[in-house]
Design a protein around this motif. Structure first.
Motif, PDB file in Angstrom:
ATOM      1  N   LEU A   1      23.393  42.073  42.735  1.00 36.84           N
ATOM      2  CA  LEU A   1      24.761  42.562  42.590  1.00 36.84           C
ATOM      3  C   LEU A   1      25.771  41.491  43.001  1.00 36.84           C
ATOM      4  CD1 LEU A   1      24.523  46.241  43.893  1.00 36.84           C
ATOM      5  CD2 LEU A   1      25.062  45.511  41.573  1.00 36.84           C
ATOM      6  N   ARG A   2      25.482  40.769  44.086  1.00 32.86           N
ATOM      7  CA  ARG A   2      26.393  39.702  44.521  1.00 32.86           C
ATOM      8  C   ARG A   2      26.468  38.602  43.464  1.00 32.86           C
ATOM      9  NH1 ARG A   2      28.713  37.254  49.138  1.00 32.86           N
ATOM     10  NH2 ARG A   2      28.173  39.072  50.403  1.00 32.86           N
TER      11      ARG A   2
ATOM     12  N   ALA B   1      35.726  41.051  31.502  1.00 37.26           N
ATOM     13  CA  ALA B   1      35.986  39.820  32.246  1.00 37.26           C
ATOM     14  C   ALA B   1      35.159  39.757  33.525  1.00 37.26           C
ATOM     15  CB  ALA B   1      37.476  39.720  32.561  1.00 37.26           C
ATOM     16  N   ARG B   2      34.944  40.878  34.164  1.00 36.69           N
ATOM     17  CA  ARG B   2      34.141  40.934  35.380  1.00 36.69           C
ATOM     18  C   ARG B   2      33.185  42.103  35.266  1.00 36.69           C
ATOM     19  NH1 ARG B   2      36.360  42.654  41.323  1.00 36.69           N
ATOM     20  NH2 ARG B   2      34.457  42.214  42.538  1.00 36.69           N
ATOM     21  N   GLY B   3      31.935  41.801  34.927  1.00 38.34           N
ATOM     22  CA  GLY B   3      30.960  42.870  34.778  1.00 38.34           C
ATOM     23  C   GLY B   3      30.099  42.695  33.551  1.00 38.34           C
ATOM     24  N   VAL B   4      29.447  43.781  33.165  1.00 40.20           N
ATOM     25  CA  VAL B   4      28.481  43.788  32.073  1.00 40.20           C
ATOM     26  C   VAL B   4      28.730  45.023  31.219  1.00 40.20           C
ATOM     27  CG1 VAL B   4      26.026  43.712  31.470  1.00 40.20           C
ATOM     28  CG2 VAL B   4      26.787  42.779  33.666  1.00 40.20           C
ATOM     29  N   SER B   5      28.597  44.877  29.908  1.00 37.03           N
ATOM     30  CA  SER B   5      28.627  46.051  29.030  1.00 37.03           C
ATOM     31  C   SER B   5      27.450  45.982  28.066  1.00 37.03           C
ATOM     32  CB  SER B   5      29.945  46.132  28.252  1.00 37.03           C
ATOM     33  OG  SER B   5      29.951  45.220  27.175  1.00 37.03           O
TER      34      SER B   5
ATOM     35  N   GLY C   1      30.076  36.159  39.477  1.00 30.53           N
ATOM     36  CA  GLY C   1      30.076  35.433  38.220  1.00 30.53           C
ATOM     37  C   GLY C   1      29.043  34.326  38.168  1.00 30.53           C
ATOM     38  N   GLY C   2      28.191  34.240  39.207  1.00 35.97           N
ATOM     39  CA  GLY C   2      27.166  33.207  39.211  1.00 35.97           C
ATOM     40  C   GLY C   2      26.162  33.358  38.087  1.00 35.97           C
TER      41      GLY C   2
ATOM     42  N   PRO D   1      24.165  39.787  30.520  1.00 33.72           N
ATOM     43  CA  PRO D   1      23.276  39.636  29.364  1.00 33.72           C
ATOM     44  C   PRO D   1      22.225  38.560  29.576  1.00 33.72           C
ATOM     45  CG  PRO D   1      25.548  39.882  28.643  1.00 33.72           C
ATOM     46  CD  PRO D   1      25.582  39.753  30.140  1.00 33.72           C
ATOM     47  N   GLU D   2      22.635  37.416  30.147  1.00 35.94           N
ATOM     48  CA  GLU D   2      21.683  36.334  30.377  1.00 35.94           C
ATOM     49  C   GLU D   2      20.630  36.748  31.398  1.00 35.94           C
ATOM     50  OE1 GLU D   2      21.610  31.778  32.152  1.00 35.94           O
ATOM     51  OE2 GLU D   2      23.105  33.244  32.814  1.00 35.94           O
TER      52      GLU D   2
END
Length: 415
Positions: A325-326, A193-197, A331-332, A336-337
Protein backbone atom coordinates in the motif's frame (compact mmCIF):
# COMPACT_ATOMS: atom_id res chain seq x y z
CA UNK A 1 -44.39 0.92 29.93
CA UNK A 2 -42.83 -2.31 31.15
CA UNK A 3 -39.46 -3.23 29.65
CA UNK A 4 -39.36 -6.50 27.69
CA UNK A 5 -38.04 -9.46 29.64
CA UNK A 6 -34.33 -10.18 29.18
CA UNK A 7 -33.42 -12.91 26.73
CA UNK A 8 -30.68 -15.29 27.94
CA UNK A 9 -28.70 -17.12 25.24
CA UNK A 10 -25.40 -18.89 24.78
CA UNK A 11 -24.48 -17.06 21.57
CA UNK A 12 -25.65 -13.72 20.17
CA UNK A 13 -24.92 -12.68 16.60
CA UNK A 14 -24.98 -8.89 16.41
CA UNK A 15 -25.55 -8.06 12.76
CA UNK A 16 -27.31 -10.47 10.45
CA UNK A 17 -25.57 -10.00 7.10
CA UNK A 18 -23.08 -12.15 5.25
CA UNK A 19 -20.75 -13.00 8.14
CA UNK A 20 -23.60 -14.01 10.46
CA UNK A 21 -25.31 -15.97 7.69
CA UNK A 22 -22.16 -17.99 7.08
CA UNK A 23 -21.85 -18.71 10.81
CA UNK A 24 -25.46 -19.91 11.05
CA UNK A 25 -25.01 -22.21 8.05
CA UNK A 26 -21.77 -23.60 9.50
CA UNK A 27 -23.39 -24.24 12.91
CA UNK A 28 -26.18 -26.11 11.16
CA UNK A 29 -23.73 -28.07 9.02
CA UNK A 30 -21.81 -29.14 12.15
CA UNK A 31 -25.08 -30.04 13.88
CA UNK A 32 -24.61 -27.67 16.80
CA UNK A 33 -28.07 -28.19 18.27
CA UNK A 34 -27.58 -27.59 22.00
CA UNK A 35 -26.95 -23.83 21.97
CA UNK A 36 -29.44 -21.03 22.56
CA UNK A 37 -28.77 -18.54 19.78
CA UNK A 38 -30.09 -15.05 19.02
CA UNK A 39 -29.60 -12.79 16.00
CA UNK A 40 -29.83 -9.08 16.75
CA UNK A 41 -30.43 -6.94 13.67
CA UNK A 42 -33.19 -4.49 12.72
CA UNK A 43 -33.23 -5.91 9.18
CA UNK A 44 -33.98 -9.50 8.21
CA UNK A 45 -31.80 -9.90 5.11
CA UNK A 46 -33.37 -11.35 1.99
CA UNK A 47 -32.69 -11.32 -1.74
CA UNK A 48 -29.82 -9.99 -3.79
CA UNK A 49 -28.33 -7.02 -1.99
CA UNK A 50 -24.68 -7.81 -2.74
CA UNK A 51 -22.35 -10.09 -4.67
CA UNK A 52 -19.22 -11.82 -3.42
CA UNK A 53 -16.37 -12.84 -5.70
CA UNK A 54 -13.55 -15.08 -4.47
CA UNK A 55 -11.37 -18.03 -5.38
CA UNK A 56 -11.30 -21.42 -3.75
CA UNK A 57 -11.08 -25.14 -4.48
CA UNK A 58 -14.21 -26.72 -5.98
CA UNK A 59 -16.11 -29.30 -3.98
CA UNK A 60 -17.18 -27.52 -0.80
CA UNK A 61 -20.40 -26.39 0.87
CA UNK A 62 -20.67 -23.32 -1.38
CA UNK A 63 -21.00 -25.28 -4.64
CA UNK A 64 -24.84 -25.42 -4.70
CA UNK A 65 -25.11 -21.68 -4.03
CA UNK A 66 -22.82 -20.27 -6.72
CA UNK A 67 -24.18 -18.07 -9.48
CA UNK A 68 -21.19 -18.96 -11.68
CA UNK A 69 -17.55 -20.03 -11.52
CA UNK A 70 -14.61 -20.00 -13.89
CA UNK A 71 -11.29 -21.85 -14.14
CA UNK A 72 -10.02 -19.41 -16.76
CA UNK A 73 -9.78 -15.68 -16.17
CA UNK A 74 -8.36 -12.79 -18.15
CA UNK A 75 -6.00 -10.08 -16.90
CA UNK A 76 -5.59 -7.19 -19.35
CA UNK A 77 -3.20 -4.25 -19.58
CA UNK A 78 -2.89 -1.62 -22.33
CA UNK A 79 -0.20 -3.74 -24.01
CA UNK A 80 -1.59 -7.28 -23.73
CA UNK A 81 -4.42 -9.53 -22.64
CA UNK A 82 -3.49 -12.68 -20.76
CA UNK A 83 -5.77 -15.69 -20.13
CA UNK A 84 -4.86 -17.54 -16.94
CA UNK A 85 -5.63 -21.16 -16.07
CA UNK A 86 -6.45 -21.22 -12.35
CA UNK A 87 -6.38 -25.01 -11.94
CA UNK A 88 -6.69 -26.38 -9.25
CA UNK A 89 -8.53 -23.24 -8.08
CA UNK A 90 -11.58 -21.53 -9.49
CA UNK A 91 -12.85 -17.97 -9.43
CA UNK A 92 -16.40 -17.97 -8.12
CA UNK A 93 -19.33 -15.59 -7.84
CA UNK A 94 -21.92 -15.88 -5.10
CA UNK A 95 -25.00 -13.70 -4.80
CA UNK A 96 -26.46 -12.96 -1.40
CA UNK A 97 -29.93 -14.42 -1.92
CA UNK A 98 -28.94 -18.11 -1.65
CA UNK A 99 -26.71 -17.34 1.35
CA UNK A 100 -29.57 -15.65 3.20
CA UNK A 101 -31.95 -18.46 2.26
CA UNK A 102 -29.58 -21.09 3.61
CA UNK A 103 -29.13 -19.07 6.81
CA UNK A 104 -32.91 -18.79 7.24
CA UNK A 105 -33.24 -22.56 6.99
CA UNK A 106 -30.39 -22.97 9.48
CA UNK A 107 -32.14 -20.55 11.85
CA UNK A 108 -35.25 -22.72 11.75
CA UNK A 109 -33.35 -25.90 12.55
CA UNK A 110 -31.24 -24.26 15.25
CA UNK A 111 -34.23 -22.60 16.92
CA UNK A 112 -32.68 -19.13 16.63
CA UNK A 113 -34.42 -16.19 18.29
CA UNK A 114 -34.61 -12.97 16.24
CA UNK A 115 -34.41 -9.53 17.85
CA UNK A 116 -35.49 -6.92 15.30
CA UNK A 117 -33.73 -3.94 16.81
CA UNK A 118 -30.23 -2.45 16.49
CA UNK A 119 -27.76 -3.25 19.23
CA UNK A 120 -27.12 -0.08 21.21
CA UNK A 121 -24.50 -1.11 23.76
CA UNK A 122 -22.41 -4.18 24.58
CA UNK A 123 -21.38 -4.58 28.22
CA UNK A 124 -18.89 -7.41 28.77
CA UNK A 125 -18.17 -8.23 32.41
CA UNK A 126 -15.84 -11.10 31.50
CA UNK A 127 -18.48 -13.76 32.22
CA UNK A 128 -21.45 -12.64 30.12
CA UNK A 129 -22.20 -9.90 27.64
CA UNK A 130 -25.27 -7.72 28.10
CA UNK A 131 -26.57 -6.42 24.77
CA UNK A 132 -28.89 -3.45 25.12
CA UNK A 133 -31.01 -2.75 22.07
CA UNK A 134 -32.39 0.54 20.84
CA UNK A 135 -36.04 1.55 20.40
CA UNK A 136 -37.22 -0.23 23.54
CA UNK A 137 -36.10 -3.66 22.38
CA UNK A 138 -35.24 -6.44 24.81
CA UNK A 139 -31.98 -6.82 26.69
CA UNK A 140 -30.04 -9.89 25.54
CA UNK A 141 -27.58 -11.62 27.88
CA UNK A 142 -25.14 -13.91 26.08
CA UNK A 143 -22.18 -16.06 27.01
CA UNK A 144 -20.52 -14.99 23.74
CA UNK A 145 -21.22 -12.27 21.17
CA UNK A 146 -20.12 -12.40 17.52
CA UNK A 147 -20.30 -8.82 16.24
CA UNK A 148 -20.16 -8.35 12.45
CA UNK A 149 -21.30 -4.73 12.30
CA UNK A 150 -18.97 -2.43 10.33
CA UNK A 151 -16.59 -0.73 12.72
CA UNK A 152 -13.64 1.63 12.13
CA UNK A 153 -10.12 0.44 12.95
CA UNK A 154 -8.61 0.98 16.37
CA UNK A 155 -6.56 3.90 15.02
CA UNK A 156 -5.70 5.48 11.71
CA UNK A 157 -3.23 3.69 9.47
CA UNK A 158 -0.11 4.97 7.80
CA UNK A 159 -1.85 4.42 4.45
CA UNK A 160 -5.64 4.76 4.17
CA UNK A 161 -7.14 3.94 0.80
CA UNK A 162 -10.55 2.70 -0.30
CA UNK A 163 -11.68 0.13 -2.81
CA UNK A 164 -14.85 1.59 -4.28
CA UNK A 165 -16.89 0.39 -7.21
CA UNK A 166 -20.11 0.41 -9.15
CA UNK A 167 -21.44 -2.52 -11.15
CA UNK A 168 -24.19 -2.95 -13.70
CA UNK A 169 -25.96 -6.27 -14.08
CA UNK A 170 -26.44 -6.23 -17.85
CA UNK A 171 -28.94 -8.33 -19.78
CA UNK A 172 -28.36 -8.58 -23.54
CA UNK A 173 -30.99 -9.12 -26.23
CA UNK A 174 -28.99 -12.07 -27.59
CA UNK A 175 -25.74 -14.01 -27.03
CA UNK A 176 -23.07 -11.42 -26.19
CA UNK A 177 -20.85 -12.65 -23.34
CA UNK A 178 -18.39 -15.54 -23.09
CA UNK A 179 -19.48 -17.57 -20.03
CA UNK A 180 -16.35 -19.77 -20.17
CA UNK A 181 -14.11 -17.10 -18.66
CA UNK A 182 -14.25 -14.02 -16.49
CA UNK A 183 -12.28 -10.81 -16.82
CA UNK A 184 -10.61 -10.54 -13.43
CA UNK A 185 -8.68 -7.29 -13.86
CA UNK A 186 -8.79 -5.05 -16.93
CA UNK A 187 -6.31 -2.20 -16.48
CA UNK A 188 -7.07 -0.62 -19.86
CA UNK A 189 -9.34 1.83 -18.04
CA UNK A 190 -8.03 5.42 -17.62
CA UNK A 191 -5.83 5.42 -14.53
CA UNK A 192 -6.39 8.00 -11.76
CA UNK A 193 -3.59 10.42 -10.91
CA UNK A 194 -3.14 8.71 -7.54
CA UNK A 195 -4.33 5.14 -7.38
CA UNK A 196 -5.44 2.25 -9.55
CA UNK A 197 -8.54 1.57 -11.65
CA UNK A 198 -9.74 -1.52 -13.47
CA UNK A 199 -12.85 -3.12 -14.84
CA UNK A 200 -14.03 -6.68 -14.75
CA UNK A 201 -16.73 -8.85 -16.28
CA UNK A 202 -18.38 -11.81 -14.55
CA UNK A 203 -20.69 -13.57 -17.05
CA UNK A 204 -23.40 -15.80 -15.65
CA UNK A 205 -24.35 -16.93 -19.16
CA UNK A 206 -24.03 -15.58 -22.70
CA UNK A 207 -26.75 -12.95 -22.10
CA UNK A 208 -26.29 -11.91 -18.48
CA UNK A 209 -23.18 -10.51 -16.77
CA UNK A 210 -21.96 -8.23 -14.03
CA UNK A 211 -19.81 -5.47 -15.52
CA UNK A 212 -18.03 -3.41 -12.90
CA UNK A 213 -15.67 -0.47 -12.56
CA UNK A 214 -13.37 -0.37 -9.51
CA UNK A 215 -10.85 2.08 -8.10
CA UNK A 216 -8.21 1.76 -5.38
CA UNK A 217 -7.80 5.41 -4.32
CA UNK A 218 -7.93 7.57 -1.19
CA UNK A 219 -11.23 9.25 -2.14
CA UNK A 220 -14.60 8.38 -3.69
CA UNK A 221 -16.08 9.49 -7.01
CA UNK A 222 -19.35 11.31 -7.51
CA UNK A 223 -22.44 9.42 -8.62
CA UNK A 224 -22.00 10.83 -12.12
CA UNK A 225 -18.34 9.86 -12.03
CA UNK A 226 -19.10 6.18 -11.43
CA UNK A 227 -21.69 6.09 -14.20
CA UNK A 228 -19.35 7.82 -16.65
CA UNK A 229 -16.53 5.40 -15.81
CA UNK A 230 -18.83 2.39 -16.23
CA UNK A 231 -20.17 3.67 -19.54
CA UNK A 232 -16.60 4.20 -20.71
CA UNK A 233 -15.62 0.67 -19.72
CA UNK A 234 -18.70 -0.76 -21.45
CA UNK A 235 -17.65 1.05 -24.62
CA UNK A 236 -14.04 -0.13 -24.25
CA UNK A 237 -15.39 -3.69 -24.20
CA UNK A 238 -17.23 -3.00 -27.45
CA UNK A 239 -20.66 -3.67 -25.94
CA UNK A 240 -23.49 -2.02 -27.85
CA UNK A 241 -25.66 -0.15 -25.30
CA UNK A 242 -28.72 -0.48 -27.56
CA UNK A 243 -28.56 -4.27 -27.04
CA UNK A 244 -28.30 -4.05 -23.25
CA UNK A 245 -30.63 -3.46 -20.34
CA UNK A 246 -29.37 -2.59 -16.85
CA UNK A 247 -31.30 -4.93 -14.58
CA UNK A 248 -29.57 -4.09 -11.29
CA UNK A 249 -26.96 -1.68 -9.94
CA UNK A 250 -24.66 -2.36 -7.01
CA UNK A 251 -22.17 -0.13 -5.23
CA UNK A 252 -19.71 -0.58 -2.42
CA UNK A 253 -16.76 0.79 -0.51
CA UNK A 254 -14.21 -1.41 1.24
CA UNK A 255 -11.29 -0.19 3.39
CA UNK A 256 -7.75 -0.75 2.15
CA UNK A 257 -5.57 0.29 5.06
CA UNK A 258 -2.74 -0.88 7.28
CA UNK A 259 -4.71 0.38 10.28
CA UNK A 260 -5.30 -2.31 12.93
CA UNK A 261 -8.79 -3.68 13.36
CA UNK A 262 -9.61 -5.12 16.76
CA UNK A 263 -10.96 -8.68 16.39
CA UNK A 264 -11.57 -9.10 20.14
CA UNK A 265 -12.43 -5.80 21.80
CA UNK A 266 -13.36 -7.49 25.10
CA UNK A 267 -13.06 -11.00 26.57
CA UNK A 268 -16.36 -12.39 25.26
CA UNK A 269 -16.98 -10.21 22.20
CA UNK A 270 -15.50 -11.41 18.90
CA UNK A 271 -15.70 -9.35 15.74
CA UNK A 272 -16.15 -10.96 12.35
CA UNK A 273 -15.92 -9.67 8.78
CA UNK A 274 -14.18 -6.40 8.00
CA UNK A 275 -14.33 -5.24 11.64
CA UNK A 276 -12.56 -8.47 12.62
CA UNK A 277 -9.76 -8.07 10.09
CA UNK A 278 -11.21 -10.26 7.32
CA UNK A 279 -10.63 -7.68 4.57
CA UNK A 280 -7.27 -8.09 2.85
CA UNK A 281 -5.71 -4.60 2.87
CA UNK A 282 -3.94 -4.94 -0.48
CA UNK A 283 -6.97 -6.18 -2.44
CA UNK A 284 -10.16 -5.56 -0.46
CA UNK A 285 -11.18 -9.22 -0.76
CA UNK A 286 -13.14 -10.37 2.29
CA UNK A 287 -15.37 -13.35 1.59
CA UNK A 288 -12.85 -16.21 1.81
CA UNK A 289 -11.65 -15.05 5.22
CA UNK A 290 -15.27 -14.65 6.41
CA UNK A 291 -15.97 -18.19 5.26
CA UNK A 292 -12.92 -19.48 7.13
CA UNK A 293 -13.96 -17.57 10.25
CA UNK A 294 -17.44 -19.10 10.16
CA UNK A 295 -16.04 -22.62 9.82
CA UNK A 296 -13.61 -22.10 12.70
CA UNK A 297 -16.34 -20.68 14.95
CA UNK A 298 -18.65 -23.62 14.23
CA UNK A 299 -15.94 -26.23 14.80
CA UNK A 300 -14.96 -24.60 18.09
CA UNK A 301 -18.53 -24.48 19.41
CA UNK A 302 -19.18 -28.06 18.27
CA UNK A 303 -16.15 -29.11 20.34
CA UNK A 304 -17.20 -27.03 23.36
CA UNK A 305 -14.44 -24.43 22.87
CA UNK A 306 -14.74 -20.62 22.79
CA UNK A 307 -15.86 -19.32 19.35
CA UNK A 308 -12.67 -17.41 18.63
CA UNK A 309 -11.34 -17.82 15.07
CA UNK A 310 -7.68 -17.57 14.15
CA UNK A 311 -6.38 -14.27 12.75
CA UNK A 312 -7.73 -13.80 9.23
CA UNK A 313 -4.23 -13.38 7.76
CA UNK A 314 -0.71 -14.13 9.02
CA UNK A 315 1.15 -11.18 10.57
CA UNK A 316 3.74 -11.31 7.79
CA UNK A 317 0.95 -10.82 5.22
CA UNK A 318 -0.33 -7.76 7.02
CA UNK A 319 3.22 -6.38 6.92
CA UNK A 320 3.54 -7.11 3.19
CA UNK A 321 0.18 -5.44 2.59
CA UNK A 322 1.37 -2.35 4.46
CA UNK A 323 4.49 -2.19 2.28
CA UNK A 324 2.50 -2.71 -0.94
CA UNK A 325 0.00 0.00 0.00
CA UNK A 326 2.84 2.42 0.81
CA UNK A 327 4.52 1.66 -2.54
CA UNK A 328 1.28 2.33 -4.41
CA UNK A 329 0.46 5.42 -2.38
CA UNK A 330 3.90 6.95 -2.92
CA UNK A 331 3.80 6.29 -6.65
CA UNK A 332 6.86 4.06 -6.41
CA UNK A 333 5.03 1.34 -8.30
CA UNK A 334 2.01 1.56 -10.58
CA UNK A 335 -0.95 -0.69 -9.88
CA UNK A 336 -1.26 -2.15 -13.40
CA UNK A 337 2.47 -2.86 -13.53
CA UNK A 338 2.51 -4.37 -10.03
CA UNK A 339 -0.29 -6.87 -10.70
CA UNK A 340 0.87 -7.55 -14.27
CA UNK A 341 4.33 -8.56 -13.06
CA UNK A 342 2.86 -10.83 -10.38
CA UNK A 343 0.68 -12.71 -12.85
CA UNK A 344 3.35 -12.73 -15.57
CA UNK A 345 6.14 -14.22 -13.45
CA UNK A 346 4.25 -16.58 -11.15
CA UNK A 347 1.71 -19.39 -11.51
CA UNK A 348 -1.76 -17.91 -11.28
CA UNK A 349 -2.71 -20.20 -8.39
CA UNK A 350 0.27 -18.92 -6.35
CA UNK A 351 -0.73 -15.29 -6.88
CA UNK A 352 -4.33 -15.99 -5.93
CA UNK A 353 -3.38 -17.97 -2.84
CA UNK A 354 -1.08 -15.12 -1.81
CA UNK A 355 -3.89 -12.59 -2.22
CA UNK A 356 -6.02 -14.92 -0.09
CA UNK A 357 -3.39 -15.23 2.64
CA UNK A 358 -2.66 -18.95 2.28
CA UNK A 359 0.85 -19.09 0.76
CA UNK A 360 3.97 -20.35 2.49
CA UNK A 361 6.96 -18.12 3.35
CA UNK A 362 8.98 -19.73 0.54
CA UNK A 363 6.27 -18.92 -1.99
CA UNK A 364 6.10 -15.35 -0.71
CA UNK A 365 9.85 -14.89 -1.22
CA UNK A 366 9.40 -16.10 -4.79
CA UNK A 367 6.54 -13.65 -5.31
CA UNK A 368 8.41 -10.71 -3.81
CA UNK A 369 11.39 -11.38 -6.06
CA UNK A 370 9.20 -10.74 -9.11
CA UNK A 371 8.27 -7.18 -8.06
CA UNK A 372 10.39 -4.11 -8.80
CA UNK A 373 12.90 -4.27 -5.99
CA UNK A 374 14.06 -0.66 -5.55
CA UNK A 375 10.57 0.85 -5.07
CA UNK A 376 9.57 -2.00 -2.77
CA UNK A 377 12.77 -1.63 -0.71
CA UNK A 378 12.05 2.11 -0.41
CA UNK A 379 8.49 1.33 0.72
CA UNK A 380 9.82 -1.21 3.23
CA UNK A 381 12.21 1.36 4.68
CA UNK A 382 9.42 3.95 4.83
CA UNK A 383 7.11 1.51 6.59
CA UNK A 384 9.81 0.66 9.14
CA UNK A 385 10.45 4.35 9.80
CA UNK A 386 6.71 4.93 10.25
CA UNK A 387 6.47 2.13 12.77
CA UNK A 388 9.36 3.61 14.77
CA UNK A 389 7.70 7.04 14.79
CA UNK A 390 4.45 5.46 15.99
CA UNK A 391 6.25 3.80 18.90
CA UNK A 392 8.00 7.03 19.88
CA UNK A 393 4.83 9.14 19.58
CA UNK A 394 1.73 6.91 19.88
CA UNK A 395 -0.60 9.93 19.94
CA UNK A 396 0.46 10.83 16.41
CA UNK A 397 -2.02 8.32 14.98
CA UNK A 398 -4.49 8.20 17.84
CA UNK A 399 -7.29 9.61 15.70
CA UNK A 400 -9.41 6.89 14.15
CA UNK A 401 -9.81 6.82 10.38
CA UNK A 402 -13.50 6.94 9.49
CA UNK A 403 -14.69 4.45 6.87
CA UNK A 404 -17.54 5.85 4.75
CA UNK A 405 -20.98 4.36 5.53
CA UNK A 406 -21.14 2.83 2.04
CA UNK A 407 -18.73 0.18 3.26
CA UNK A 408 -21.78 -1.85 4.28
CA UNK A 409 -22.96 -2.57 0.75
CA UNK A 410 -21.88 -4.10 -2.51
CA UNK A 411 -19.49 -6.72 -3.68
CA UNK A 412 -17.52 -8.54 -1.01
CA UNK A 413 -18.57 -6.29 1.87
CA UNK A 414 -19.37 -8.28 4.98
CA UNK A 415 -22.47 -6.80 6.58
Amino acid sequence: MRSPAALDVDLALVGGGGAASLVLAALDRHRVRDLRIAVIDPVHRRGQDRTWAFWDHPGNDLDPLLAASWQRVEVATPTRRRVLDLDPLRYAMLRSGPVYDRAAEAERRLGVRRVGAPADELDDDGHRVTVRTADGGPVVRASWVLDSRPRPPRRAGRTNWLQHFRGWWLEADGPLFDPSRAILMDFRTPQPARGVSFGYVLPVDDRFALVEYTEFTPALLTEAGYDAALAGYRDLLGLDPTRLRVREVENGVIPMTDAPFDPRPSPRVVRLGTAGGATRPSTGFTFSAMHRQAEQVARALAAGRPPVPAPAYPRRHRWMDAVALRALDSGGVGGPEFFDRLFDRNPASRVLRFLDGTTSPAEEVALMSTTRMLPMLAATAGDAAGRVRDRVDPARRAATWTVPPAVVGGRDADD
